[in-house]
Design a protein around this motif. Structure first.
Motif, PDB file in Angstrom:
ATOM      1  N   THR A 739      78.478  87.731  35.066  1.00 57.15           N
ATOM      2  CA  THR A 739      77.183  87.391  35.651  1.00 57.15           C
ATOM      3  C   THR A 739      76.396  86.586  34.624  1.00 57.15           C
ATOM      4  N   VAL A 740      75.421  85.861  35.087  1.00 53.59           N
ATOM      5  CA  VAL A 740      74.560  85.108  34.177  1.00 53.59           C
ATOM      6  C   VAL A 740      73.608  86.093  33.508  1.00 53.59           C
ATOM      7  N   LYS A 741      73.663  86.135  32.184  1.00 56.08           N
ATOM      8  CA  LYS A 741      72.898  87.133  31.431  1.00 56.08           C
ATOM      9  C   LYS A 741      71.642  86.532  30.803  1.00 56.08           C
ATOM     10  N   GLY A 742      71.526  85.212  30.830  1.00 55.15           N
ATOM     11  CA  GLY A 742      70.378  84.554  30.226  1.00 55.15           C
ATOM     12  C   GLY A 742      70.683  83.084  30.031  1.00 55.15           C
ATOM     13  N   ASN A 743      69.910  82.412  29.184  1.00 54.04           N
ATOM     14  CA  ASN A 743      70.135  80.982  28.990  1.00 54.04           C
ATOM     15  C   ASN A 743      70.052  80.613  27.523  1.00 54.04           C
ATOM     16  N   PHE A 744      70.727  79.521  27.185  1.00 56.52           N
ATOM     17  CA  PHE A 744      70.753  78.988  25.822  1.00 56.52           C
ATOM     18  C   PHE A 744      70.909  77.475  25.927  1.00 56.52           C
ATOM     19  N   ASN A 745      70.024  76.738  25.314  1.00 52.19           N
ATOM     20  CA  ASN A 745      69.950  75.289  25.470  1.00 52.19           C
ATOM     21  C   ASN A 745      71.143  74.603  24.807  1.00 52.19           C
ATOM     22  N   SER A 746      71.962  73.932  25.599  1.00 50.88           N
ATOM     23  CA  SER A 746      73.139  73.253  25.059  1.00 50.88           C
ATOM     24  C   SER A 746      72.774  71.993  24.288  1.00 50.88           C
ATOM     25  N   GLU A 747      71.488  71.599  24.315  1.00 51.48           N
ATOM     26  CA  GLU A 747      71.039  70.451  23.513  1.00 51.48           C
ATOM     27  C   GLU A 747      70.599  70.878  22.114  1.00 51.48           C
ATOM     28  N   SER A 748      70.752  72.180  21.779  1.00 50.27           N
ATOM     29  CA  SER A 748      70.370  72.669  20.452  1.00 50.27           C
ATOM     30  C   SER A 748      71.134  71.922  19.374  1.00 50.27           C
ATOM     31  N   LYS A 749      70.443  71.656  18.266  1.00 52.53           N
ATOM     32  CA  LYS A 749      71.006  70.857  17.185  1.00 52.53           C
ATOM     33  C   LYS A 749      71.563  71.747  16.066  1.00 52.53           C
ATOM     34  N   PHE A 750      72.634  71.227  15.416  1.00 51.95           N
ATOM     35  CA  PHE A 750      73.186  71.873  14.229  1.00 51.95           C
ATOM     36  C   PHE A 750      73.797  70.801  13.328  1.00 51.95           C
ATOM     37  N   PHE A 863      75.142  73.895  31.517  1.00 51.96           N
ATOM     38  CA  PHE A 863      73.980  74.084  32.381  1.00 51.96           C
ATOM     39  C   PHE A 863      73.068  75.170  31.818  1.00 51.96           C
ATOM     40  N   ASN A 864      73.377  75.559  30.529  1.00 56.27           N
ATOM     41  CA  ASN A 864      72.541  76.501  29.759  1.00 56.27           C
ATOM     42  C   ASN A 864      72.655  77.952  30.221  1.00 56.27           C
ATOM     43  N   ARG A 865      73.716  78.288  30.966  1.00 59.06           N
ATOM     44  CA  ARG A 865      73.880  79.659  31.457  1.00 59.06           C
ATOM     45  C   ARG A 865      74.776  80.455  30.511  1.00 59.06           C
ATOM     46  N   VAL A 866      74.300  81.621  30.072  1.00 60.86           N
ATOM     47  CA  VAL A 866      75.079  82.515  29.211  1.00 60.86           C
ATOM     48  C   VAL A 866      75.736  83.568  30.093  1.00 60.86           C
ATOM     49  N   VAL A 867      77.075  83.662  30.027  1.00 58.16           N
ATOM     50  CA  VAL A 867      77.795  84.635  30.849  1.00 58.16           C
ATOM     51  C   VAL A 867      78.424  85.754  30.007  1.00 58.16           C
ATOM     52  N   PHE A 868      78.369  85.618  28.682  1.00 55.83           N
ATOM     53  CA  PHE A 868      78.887  86.667  27.795  1.00 55.83           C
ATOM     54  C   PHE A 868      78.047  86.669  26.532  1.00 55.83           C
ATOM     55  N   LEU A 869      77.712  87.883  26.068  1.00 59.05           N
ATOM     56  CA  LEU A 869      76.937  88.022  24.835  1.00 59.05           C
ATOM     57  C   LEU A 869      77.428  89.231  24.056  1.00 59.05           C
ATOM     58  N   SER A 870      77.671  89.037  22.774  1.00 54.91           N
ATOM     59  CA  SER A 870      78.008  90.148  21.879  1.00 54.91           C
ATOM     60  C   SER A 870      77.242  89.945  20.583  1.00 54.91           C
ATOM     61  N   GLN A 871      76.522  90.975  20.155  1.00 52.36           N
ATOM     62  CA  GLN A 871      75.790  90.902  18.889  1.00 52.36           C
ATOM     63  C   GLN A 871      76.197  92.058  18.003  1.00 52.36           C
ATOM     64  N   GLY A 872      76.460  91.762  16.733  1.00 57.72           N
ATOM     65  CA  GLY A 872      76.752  92.815  15.767  1.00 57.72           C
ATOM     66  C   GLY A 872      78.210  93.220  15.787  1.00 57.72           C
ATOM     67  N   TYR A 873      78.410  94.484  15.529  1.00 65.13           N
ATOM     68  CA  TYR A 873      79.737  95.034  15.255  1.00 65.13           C
ATOM     69  C   TYR A 873      80.489  95.303  16.550  1.00 65.13           C
ATOM     70  N   THR A 874      81.529  94.533  16.798  1.00 62.94           N
ATOM     71  CA  THR A 874      82.338  94.712  18.008  1.00 62.94           C
ATOM     72  C   THR A 874      83.807  94.550  17.646  1.00 62.94           C
ATOM     73  N   ILE A 875      84.593  95.601  17.858  1.00 59.39           N
ATOM     74  CA  ILE A 875      86.036  95.514  17.674  1.00 59.39           C
ATOM     75  C   ILE A 875      86.668  95.133  19.009  1.00 59.39           C
ATOM     76  N   GLY A 876      87.664  94.244  18.947  1.00 60.33           N
ATOM     77  CA  GLY A 876      88.286  93.775  20.181  1.00 60.33           C
ATOM     78  C   GLY A 876      87.517  92.626  20.806  1.00 60.33           C
ATOM     79  N   LEU A 877      86.701  91.934  20.005  1.00 57.83           N
ATOM     80  CA  LEU A 877      85.910  90.832  20.532  1.00 57.83           C
ATOM     81  C   LEU A 877      86.803  89.763  21.154  1.00 57.83           C
ATOM     82  N   GLY A 878      87.908  89.446  20.494  1.00 58.66           N
ATOM     83  CA  GLY A 878      88.794  88.421  21.023  1.00 58.66           C
ATOM     84  C   GLY A 878      89.281  88.749  22.417  1.00 58.66           C
ATOM     85  N   GLU A 879      89.645  90.009  22.635  1.00 57.78           N
ATOM     86  CA  GLU A 879      90.141  90.417  23.948  1.00 57.78           C
ATOM     87  C   GLU A 879      89.020  90.413  24.988  1.00 57.78           C
TER      88      GLU A 879
END
Length: 888
Positions: A739-750, A863-879
Motif C-alpha cells: 500500500t502507499v505509505k507516504g510520499n518522497f520527492n523523486s526530484e530530491s538532490k544528492f 510519482f513520489n509514492r512510498v510503498v515500503f519503509l524500514s528504519q533502524g535495525y531490521t534483520i532479513g531486510l533483503g528478503e
C-alpha cells in the motif's frame, strides 16, 4: 569411604566457618552469609574437596575477606568452573577486585550487594575464563583516574572501541583477551569484553540481552553499568557522547524481554524470572519500554491445575517460536510474566503432555493453557496431521526515548570514534592478507607442496587474525607431516583459528587417533585431552573400539549427572569431567565424543538433532547413544516430504527465514532441528524428502511484514517408522501489504559518487520504482542491512531497477569499505546526502519519530509514492524488499 569423605567435609567446613567468624566476613548480612555457607558446603560435597585448594590459600595467606569472597564464588559458580580452573586463579581475581575497590575513587560508593553480584564475579557469559581482570585493571586504572563514575564508564567504552569492533560469528563466546587478539566480536563478545573491563576497575556492570527481538529476526546484547545510584545502558564497543544512548534505543523500546543473569542468589529490586543454584535471572524490560503482566494458569485436559509444569515463553523469531524464558508452576498451576506489549506463544509441558496458546501482553490479563495434547508413543497408530492453525503475531509498538546530545558533543565523539578506528586499523594491518600469508609460507619453506595445500594454508593464516603466529608456528613445526597438520586445521571453526592454543593443536596432532577434530560443538577447549585419554584407557582401547557400547557403559557407570537439572550448563572440559566424575547432560555428550575420538572411534553430536552418536565399527552405521537405555541402536526413521506452492512472493522458502521444524520431545517440550543456516531451502532439502526420527514434530512458518508483525502458521505432525509423511506448508500473505505509505520527492538532490556532481534521484533512476537507502557507516544496523541485501543480490539485478545508497556526509563516504560487503548488487548508485536534505524530507513526509535513526530504506516510485519503509535495525531486510518487489 563415602562416610569418611562426608565427615571430612563437615569437619573442614566447621573449621572454615569458625575461622571466618573470628576474622570477620565480606558479607555483613548474617542471614545471607549463612545461606552462602550452606551453598558452599553443598558444592564441596557435590564436587569434592580436591577442587578447593585450602593448602594453597594457607600458603598465600588469604585474608578473611578474600576467603569469604572465594566461598561466595564457589557456592554459586557452575561445576565447570570449579573443576576446570584452579583455586589460585579465583584468588587472584578476588585480590584484584579488592584492590580496585581500595584504589578507585568510587570504591566506597559501591554497595555491598552490587559489589558482590556485579563486580566480583568472573564469569559473564559462556566464555573461557582468562586473566583479563588483572590485565584490564593495570591498563585502565590510570586512564580513568580523576574521572566521575559516569565519565569513567564512557572512557572505558572508548578504550574498548579502540580494540574491538563488531563482526558476526558463531554462538561460542570468546574470552575477553581473545576478543582483543582478533579485534572483532559479535555483540555477545563485545558486551562480555566491556563488562569485564568495567568490573576490572570496580564499576558494577552486567550483560543485558534480549534473547530474541519481537519485530525482526535477531537478538542483541549490550551493557548496563552502575554509577552513583543509577543503572545506565551503553552499546558495547560503540561509544556515544552520553549514556543511555545507542543505535538500539528504538528497537529496545519494541522488545518483549530484557534479561540479565545476576551471579548467585541475588535479592535486588528487579523482578525475578528464574532463580537457580548458579544465578538469578532478572527482568529489565521496564528500563527500555512499556510492559504488562499476564497471569497464567496451566491445566490438564480435565481442567485441573498442573503442578511442576514447564512453561516456555516463546517469541517468533527466525521463523521459529523460540523459548526466551522458562518457568515452572506451583501446586496451583500458576505462574506469571511481565513483558513488552506484544504477542508470545506459551507452551506448557510435563510427562509427555503439552498445550499451547497465544498471549497478548497489554491486552490479556489472564491466559489459561490447557495441556490437552499427548506425545505419541513409539509404534502407536496416529494420524499424520495432529493440529493446524494460524496466528497473527504483533510486536510491541515503538516508543523510543532518545537523550539529547548537542551538536558539539556529537562532533567531538565522532572525532574520537574516527581516531579509535585508526588505532584498531593499525593493529588490523598487522594481520595476514592473501599476499602476505603466501609470502610467509614461502619464507618458511611451506609453499613447495601442492597448490591446493598452499591455498588452504593461506586461508587459515588469513582467517587466524591476531592468532596467526600460533597457526604459522604450528605449520612450521610439522613440515614433515604437513597433510596431517592441514587436515587438523581444516576441522577448526573460523573462531577456533582466531583463538586456538598451541598445546591443543599439538595434542591433537601428536595423538595416535585419526579423529583429529578437537571440537564437538561450541564447548570450551582450554586443556589438552586426547593423549591423556589414550593413556588412561590404554587397556580398554581395543575393546572399546571393537564395541563402542562398552564405552557407553563405562560412562554410565562412572560419570554421575548433577542432580540439579536447572544448574547452568557451561560446557565442562573432558578432563574436568573425568577427574570429578560429575557433569551435566550436555557435557556428558561432549565427554563421550572426546574420549571416543581419542581412542580412534568415530563419534559426533549430530548438528541437526543434537543426538550423541558413534559409528558402528562393522557396518559403518551411526548408532544413537542413549545413556538411559541398555541397548544402543540406530533410531527408527521415517521419511518427511514437505509440499509447497509458490505464493507469488516466495518461490523457494528458506529455513530460518520462512520456516523451521521442531521435534516434540518425550516430555512434551520442543527442540529445534538445527539445519545449516546457509543453503537450507525447501527445494534443496525438503521437497524430495528427508529422513526424520519417528515421532511428533511442529512445522512453524511465517511471513514477516514490514511493520514487524508476522503472519504465522503452526502444524503438528507425526512421522511413522518406514512410512512417508507429507505435509503442505503454507506461507501466508497480506492483501494489504503493498500500500502507499507516504510520499518522497523523486526530484530530491544528492551528490553523485565518484563524480561529485549534484544530481536528482529522478535523473539517475529514470521512471519507475527504485530503492533508496540512507545508511550510517560502521553502525551495526547498517552492516546487517547491506549484508542482507547482498544475500539476494540476484533478485535486485534481475529486477533491474536502481538502488541509491546515500552516505551521511563526505567523511562517512570515505570511511565506507565496500570490500566488507561482498556480493552487493551491481545496480547500486552511491552518493552523499548533502546537508542531510534527503533524510530531512523523508523524516518529515513519512512522520518518522526519530530523525537520527539509521539506516532508512524505502521503495518508492517517480510519482513520489512510498510503498515500503524500514528504519533502524531490521534483520532479513533483503528478503522483505524482495517480497515487495515481486508484488509490484
Amino acid at each position: 569411604m563415602r562416610k569418611f569423605l562426608v565427615m571430612f567435609a563437615i569437619t573442614f567446613l566447621a573449621s572454615w566457618q569458625t575461622m571466618l567468624a573470628a576474622n570477620g566476613h565480606f558479607i555483613t548480612d548474617a542471614a545471607y552469609r549463612t545461606k552462602v555457607e550452606t551453598a558452599f558446603k553443598q558444592k564441596v560435597n557435590l564436587v569434592g574437596k580436591q577442587f578447593y585448594d585450602q593448602k594453597m590459600l594457607k600458603q598465600q595467606k588469604a585474608t578473611a575477606d578474600e576467603q569469604g569472597a572465594l566461598q561466595f564464588l564457589y557456592a554459586y559458580m557452575p561445576v565447570a568452573d570449579v573443576t576446570d580452573y584452579p583455586t589460585s586463579f579465583f584468588l587472584e581475581n578476588v585480590r584484584t577486585s579488592f584492590e580496585a575497590r581500595q584504589q578507585m575513587a568510587w570504591g566506597n560508593k559501591v554497595p555491598e550487594l552490587l559489589f558482590r553480584h556485579f563486580v566480583l564475579p568472573v564469569r559473564i557469559n559462556n566464555e573461557n575464563l582468562d586473566n583479563s581482570r588483572m590485565v584490564f585493571f593495570k591498563e585502565l586504572k590510570e586512564r580513568v583516574k580523576g574521572l566521575s563514575m559516569k565519565d569513567a564508564i564512557l572512557e572505558v567504552n572508548h578504550w574498548c572501541h579502540e580494540l574491538v569492533t563488531y563482526q558476526p560469528s558463531d554462538g561460542r563466546t570468546s574470552a575477553p583477551l581473545s576478543t582483543i587478539r582478533s579485534a572483532y566480536g559479535r555483540c555477545g563478545e563485545q558486551s562480555t569484553f566491556t563488562v569485564a573491563a568495567l568490573r576490572a576497575i570496580g564499576i558494577p556492570a552486567r550483560q543485558v540481552y534480549t534473547p530474541r527481538w519481537a519485530h525482526t529476526d535477531d537478538n542483541h546484547a549490550w551493557v548496563e553499568a552502575w554509577a552513583d545510584g543509577t543503572w545506565y545502558f551503553l552499546g558495547a564497543c560503540e561509544p556515544e557522547a552520553v549514556l543511555n544512548l545507542a543505535w538500539f534505543n528504538a528497537p529496545a523500546s519494541r522488545a518483549m524481554l530484557m534479561h540479565t543473569k545476576a551471579f548467585g542468589d541475588y535479592n535486588g529490586p528487579e523482578e525475578v524470572m528464574l532463580r537457580t543454584s548458579n544465578y538469578t535471572e532478572i527482568n529489565l524490560i521496564d528500563n527500555y519500554g512499556s510492559s504488562a503482566r499476564i497471569d497464567f494458569e496451566i491445566v490438564d485436559a480435565a481442567g485441573n491445575p498442573v503442578d511442576g509444569a514447564k512453561v516456555d515463553f516463546k517469541i517468533y523469531n527466525y521463523a521459529e517460536f523460540c523459548t526466551v524464558v522458562t518457568k515452572y508452576t506451583g501446586a496451583d498451576g500458576a505462574t506469571f510474566l511481565s513483558a513488552g506489549k506484544g504477542d508470545m506463544m506459551i507452551w506448557a509441558s510435563k510427562n509427555g503432555k503439552y498445550g499451547f496458546a497465544k498471549a497478548s501482553f497489554g491486552k490479556d490479563k489472564k491466559v489459561v493453557v490447557r495441556m490437552d495434547h499427548q506425545v505419541t508413543v513409539p509404534g502407536a497408530e496416529q494420524k499424520t496431521i495432529l493440529f493446524r492453525d494460524s496466528f497473527d503475531i504483533v510486536p510491541p509498538p515503538e516508543h523510543a526515548n532518545i537523550p539529547e546530545v548537542s551538536a558539539e558533543a556529537r562532533a567531538k565523539n565522532l572525532e574520537r570514534f574516527a581516531y579509535e578506528d585508526s588505532i584498531r586499523h593499525a593493529y588490523l594491518a598487522t594481520f595476514y592478507n592473501k599476499e602476505s600469508a603466501l609470502q610467509a609460507l614461502k619464507d618458511n619453506g611451506l609453499a613447495a607442496g601442492s597448490e591446493e595445500n598452499t591455498q588452504k594454508m593461506v586461508k587459515y593464516l588469513v582467517g587466524s587474525s591476531g592468532n596467526h603466529h600460533v597457526i604459522l608456528t604450528f605449520l612450521k613445526n610439522h613440515k614433515d607431516r604437513i597433510d596431517r597438520a592441514i587436515k587438523l586445521l581444516g576441522t577448526l571453526s573460523a573462531k577456533d583459528l582466531r583463538d586456538m592454543q598451541m598445546d591443543i593443536l599439538e595434542d591433537n596432532f601428536n595423538a595416535k587417533s585419526d579423529q583429529l577434530s578437537p571440537r564437538v560443538e561450541n564447548e570450551m577447549i582450554i586443556t589438552p585431552f586426547k593423549q591423556f585419554f589414550e593413556k588412561e584407557f590404554a587397556k580398554q582401547q581395543v575393546a572399546f573400539k571393537n564395541n563402542p557400547n562398552l564405552l557407553v557403559e563405562w560412562v554410565k557407570k562412572n560419570i554421575r549427572i548433577n542432580p540439579d537439572l536447572k544448574a547452568l550448563q557451561i560446557a565442562q572440559t573432558p578432563i574436568g569431567v573425568y577427574r570429578s566424575r560429575l557433569t551435566d547432560a550436555r557435557s556428558r555428550k561432549v565427554f563421550f565424543v572426546d574420549v571416543a575420538r581419542s581412542l580412534g572411534i568415530e563419534a559426533q553430536v549430530d548438528e541437526v538433532t543434537k543426538k550423541t552418536q558413534y559409528k558402528n565399527a562393522n557396518g559403518g552405521e551411526w548408532i544413537d547413544v542413549d545413556f538411559d537405555n541398555d541397548v544402543q541402536k540406530a533410531s527408527a526413521m521415517g521419511k518427511f516430504v514437505m509440499n509447497y506452492k509458490d505464493n507469488g512472493a516466495v518461490d523457494d522458502p528458506k529455513y530460518y527465514s520462512h520456516f523451521t521444524i521442531h521435534r516434540i520431545n518425550p516430555d512434551g517440550s520442543t527442540s529445534l532441528l538445527e539445519y545449516p543456516e546457509e543453503g537450507c531451502t525447501w527445494s534443496g532439502t525438503f521437497k524430495n524428502g528427508v529422513d526424520l526420527d519417528e515421532g511428533d514434530y511442529a512445522l512453524v512458518s511465517g511471513t514477516r511484514l514490514a511493520n514487524g508483525g508476522v503472519l504465522a502458521e503452526m502444524q503438528l505432525f507425526h512421522v511413522k517408522q518406514g512410512a512417508t509423511t507429507q505435509v503442505d506448508m503454507n506461507l501466508r500473505s497480506s492483501e494489504t501489504e503493498i500500500t502507499v505509505k507516504g510520499n518522497f520527492n523523486s526530484e530530491s538532490k544528492f551528490i553523485l559518487l565518484p563524480s561529485n556532481q549534484e544530481v536528482s534521484l529522478l535523473s539517475q533512476t529514470g521512471r519507475g520504482y527504485f530503492v533508496t537507502g540512507m545508511i550510517g557507516v560502521g553502525q551495526e544496523p547498517t552492516n546487517h542491512a547491506l549484508k542482507d541485501i547482498a544475500k539476494v543480490a540476484q533478485v535486485f539485478e534481475k529486477w533491474g531497477r536502481p538502488i541509491v545508497i546515500l552516505f551521511e556526509d563526505e567523511a562517512s563516504a570515505k570511511k565506507f569499505r565496500i570490500s566488507e560487503f561482498p556480493g552487493l548488487p551491481k545496480n547500486i548508485i552511491f552518493g552523499i546526502d548533502k546537508d542531510g536534505s534527503c533524510r530531512k524530507e523523508m523524516v518529515e513526509n513519512m512522520k518518522l519519530q526519530n530523525k537520527n535513526l539509521l539506516p532508512i530504506f524505502t521503495i518508492s516510485d517517480t510519482f513520489n509514492r512510498v510503498v515500503f519503509l524500514s528504519q533502524g535495525y531490521t534483520i532479513g531486510l533483503g528478503e522483505q524488499l524482495e517480497s515487495v518487489i515481486k508484488r509490484l
